[in-house]
Design an enzyme around this catalytic site. Sequence first.
Site, PDB file in Angstrom:
ATOM      1  N   ASP A  14       0.824  -1.226   0.000  1.00  0.00           N
ATOM      2  CA  ASP A  14       0.000   0.000   0.000  1.00  0.00           C
ATOM      3  C   ASP A  14       0.851   1.266   0.000  1.00  0.00           C
ATOM      4  O   ASP A  14       0.566   2.233   0.719  1.00  0.00           O
ATOM      5  CB  ASP A  14      -0.949   0.022   1.200  1.00  0.00           C
ATOM      6  N   GLU A 186     -10.715   1.299  -5.003  1.00  0.00           N
ATOM      7  CA  GLU A 186     -10.195   1.753  -3.709  1.00  0.00           C
ATOM      8  C   GLU A 186      -8.902   2.544  -3.953  1.00  0.00           C
ATOM      9  O   GLU A 186      -8.551   2.852  -5.086  1.00  0.00           O
ATOM     10  CB  GLU A 186      -9.919   0.551  -2.796  1.00  0.00           C
TER      11      GLU A 186
END
Length: 524
Positions: A14, A186
């Site tokens: 991430d 997302e």
Amino acid sequence: MKIHNPILRGFNPDASAIRVGEDYYIATSTFEWFPGVLIHHSKDLVHWRPLSRPLNRVSQLDLRGVPSSGGVWAPSLSYDNGTFYLCFTNVVGRKGVYKDLHNYIVTASSIEGPWSEPIYLNSSGFDHFLFHDTDGRKYLFNMQWDFRKNKSRFAGIIMQEYNPEERKLTGPVKLVTQGTDLGVTEGPMVYKKDGFYYLLLAEGGTGINHAATLMRAESVDGPYEVDPDYPILTTRNHPEHPLQKAGHGSLLETPNGEWYMVHICSRQLPDGSGLSPLGRETSIQKLVWTEAGWLRLASGGKLPELAVPAPELPSHLFPEEPERDDFDAPALSVHWHTLRIPANESWLSLKERPGFLRLRGQESLYSLHRQSMAARRIHSFQCEVETCVEYEPVHFNQMAGLVLYYDDQDHYYLRISHDETLGKHLAIIVSDQGQYDELDQKVSIAGWERCYLKATIDGVTLQFHYSKDGAEWNTIGPVLYMGLLADEYKGKLSFTGTFAGLCAQDISGTMLHADFDYFDYREL
């Protein structure tokens, strides 16, 4: 010069990247591990070092009781007018259709901190990103979670203005996009260039269908048009590629106008299982702008490259990390994390016996609350970890040793304990999807003052060893399967990676201590 991928090996997912002056920083997720968020530093995009863990106080981040693969999800870094901003999510529940989570922001004048107490933002979804517009206004973007039946759980990207003076979100919440047909939209990151607002999204889910998609709009709140040749990056439909799960990007521009994207990737075991005990890692790709104003991989196509042209920047190396940690420093190095709780003198000490890491036993390896564990990531499929421990258990409830840990459900543990027949002895505990087992081989070490423990990882296999003197080694237990320590083992949906750790348990509550003399991590 080439950049060799992954740039952040082992569990480092991430990635959120920024440049401030001549320095580049990447923040990655840490989930249930404390301190929260790991920030990495580079000056040339080639060489990277772990720099700091900003969420280092319980007042900023309380992880007690969070589920495995809960805790800190997808932090995002930004910088504006002398202040660093770090957004992060604390996922406190992820059972069934619900996501119980809370989003916060902390600030600092230096990337190394200290970072402020957290400001609560919202709880509507995860992956939130703070965009600083050129007119001084700030906007928070995040995905929206919808638990309802017959609804898409990933219910689009929403935005709301953030007022830094009032330290809160203000004004209406607006849905800006529901993503593309790739689904699972997302990871929003927003950039402004040449009159357009660019929205970079993660799509397809964080598994093998992962992708990075770009959109743009003339206004920050949309409407956003989709890149006609989306996605920019993906390895979906290419199971042979060495960097799987490519997606969830973040953009960087060098002072020379060169553009790069850092992104998630995963290197899999060579047995065709699709499993990666190293977890999701971070790679980087060079990008170019088309005449129509869209980004493309400089290498062409949509597949990530293992070797990428480096930018036109001076090379900047960092000192090599030593293989051995002798525990001589006053605090644990940046490589070490503890599980859910901060290190403090009540259970972890580098002072009580100088040159040793002293751990006082607490709860079991299945606990989500107070475990006595210090651990670090493994970065390679071929590596070895070693320690030496002094420990005198008097009861079967007391254990200490060397653990290869994915989460509370899946781990391998070479531990010293005591029982009525063998006395002080060595044995291996295996937890497979929460099913506890003790392997048959048990080795008496009665009378040993010190015991040396080692784990050797070679691709798909793990072998434990022990020694009385650190010179003559013996194997213990069978060859074990590393795939057990992976995200998708037996279909589980988890997001971390393998840690090698030192731990102690005293389930009777007397907090018997174990002293660890050193810890070696070496790649083979």
